[in-house]
Scaffold this active site. Structure first.
Site, PDB file in Angstrom:
ATOM      1  NE  ARG A   1      -8.199  -4.925  -1.501  1.00 25.73           N
ATOM      2  CZ  ARG A   1      -6.979  -5.090  -2.017  1.00 25.73           C
ATOM      3  NH1 ARG A   1      -6.845  -5.563  -3.246  1.00 25.73           N
ATOM      4  NH2 ARG A   1      -5.901  -4.791  -1.315  1.00 25.73           N
TER       5      ARG A   1
ATOM      6  CG  ASP B   1      -8.764   0.096   1.784  1.00 27.02           C
ATOM      7  OD1 ASP B   1      -8.450  -0.849   1.043  1.00 27.02           O
ATOM      8  OD2 ASP B   1      -9.317   1.132   1.362  1.00 27.02           O
TER       9      ASP B   1
ATOM     10  CE1 TYR C   1     -16.906  -1.114   3.862  1.00 23.78           C
ATOM     11  CE2 TYR C   1     -18.368  -1.360   1.976  1.00 23.78           C
ATOM     12  CZ  TYR C   1     -17.208  -1.687   2.644  1.00 23.78           C
ATOM     13  OH  TYR C   1     -16.343  -2.602   2.096  1.00 23.78           O
TER      14      TYR C   1
ATOM     15  NE  ARG D   1     -10.083   5.501   4.483  1.00 20.73           N
ATOM     16  CZ  ARG D   1      -8.830   5.055   4.402  1.00 20.73           C
ATOM     17  NH1 ARG D   1      -8.586   3.817   3.985  1.00 20.73           N
ATOM     18  NH2 ARG D   1      -7.833   5.832   4.734  1.00 20.73           N
TER      19      ARG D   1
END
Length: 276
Positions: A65, A67, A133, A218
């Site tokens: 998932r 965000d 990422y 993050r």
């Protein structure tokens, strides 16, 4: 007494096929991948498009998932579709029909790359062995990077941030970087790459792991920025990780700079040739 009429019912043979679908999306307009009650998500629009083109209810399962506002350069989901014997398969009957038809039904910021038949037990989420990422940061105002990179005024110390990033790979419990109240069985992750790289536009953080916790990347970037700004030494990352306390880590950075860039599986995902 007349003989009772025989009721003859013809049952068409129905086969089920599982597919992986590869896509990319600009997450700016969406509240993440996963379906939300009162917000538009990528999964919701993809399910609707697949259901329309296949003329049956389709529910996808994503490889993870993302965000709200996070982008994906490579994302996989799987779904099952049923086809009656002799029925034209809208995904495979004509070259690129499935991909082109889906893209025509989806908005400009969601792009279908491939639709790949896989074995019945293949799972987009649980079979993934690694995910990568990137987080992008730039330092000069750029109209074409707005919404796709985080703009900062001052450049942080890349060397110190990379020292701290290397230390992270010695740990597996990253509770300190996880969003609170998440329903997961473990906060353990195996990070295999964590590195800052300088680019023409600014700097990019690369991170690869077997799995990620909610908001993890993050939060990591926000914590490493504390090191880069001289607010704590690189060794301070150890104390934060060992505390297992989210409040000790840095603030989560904006979603606009985050991209899911690669998802790896233990088997090869190869689109099979389409029949004309």
């Amino acid at each position: 007494m007349k003989p009772q009429a025989l009721l003859i019912i013809n049952f068409a043979f129905v086969s089920q096929q599982r597919y992986f679908i590869e896509l990319a999306y600009n997450g700016t307009s969406y509240h993440g991948w996963q379906i939300q009650q009162n917000a538009v998500s990528v999964q919701e629009l993809l399910n609707k498009a697949l259901s329309t083109i296949l003329r049956q209810p389709i529910e996808t399962t994503g490889c993870g998932r993302t965000d709200t506002g996070v982008h994906a350069k490579e994302f996989f989901a799987h779904f099952d579709a049923q086809f009656a014997e002799g029925e034209t398969n809208a995904l495979e009957s004509t070259p690129f029909r499935g991909r082109g038809g889906l893209n025509a039904l989806l908005p400009y910021d969601i792009a279908i790359k491939n639709v790949i038949p896989v074995h019945a037990d293949a799972h987009a989420r649980f079979d993934a062995t690694a995910r990568s990422y990137q987080y992008h940061i730039h330092f000069n105002k750029d109209a074409f990077l707005h919404g796709f990179s985080w703009q900062l005024r001052d450049e942080p110390n890349l060397e110190l941030m990379n020292q701290a990033a290397v230390m992270m790979m010695e740990y597996i419990d990253f509770s300190c970087f996880s969003k609170s109240n998440t329903q997961v069985k473990t906060n353990n992750c195996k990070i295999t790459r964590a590195e800052w790289v300088k680019t023409e536009q600014g700097i990019v953080f690369h991170i690869t792991a077997d799995r990620f916790l909610r908001n993890m990347v993050r939060a990591i970037v926000g914590t490493l920025m504390m090191v880069g700004r001289g607010e704590m030494p690189p060794e301070g990352i150890r104390e934060i990780i060992e505390s297992k306390n989210r409040s000790n880590a840095g603030t989560s950075v904006p979603a606009c700079g985050l991209y899911l860039t690669e998802v790896k599986y233990p088997y090869q995902l190869t689109p099979r040739p389409l029949t004309p």
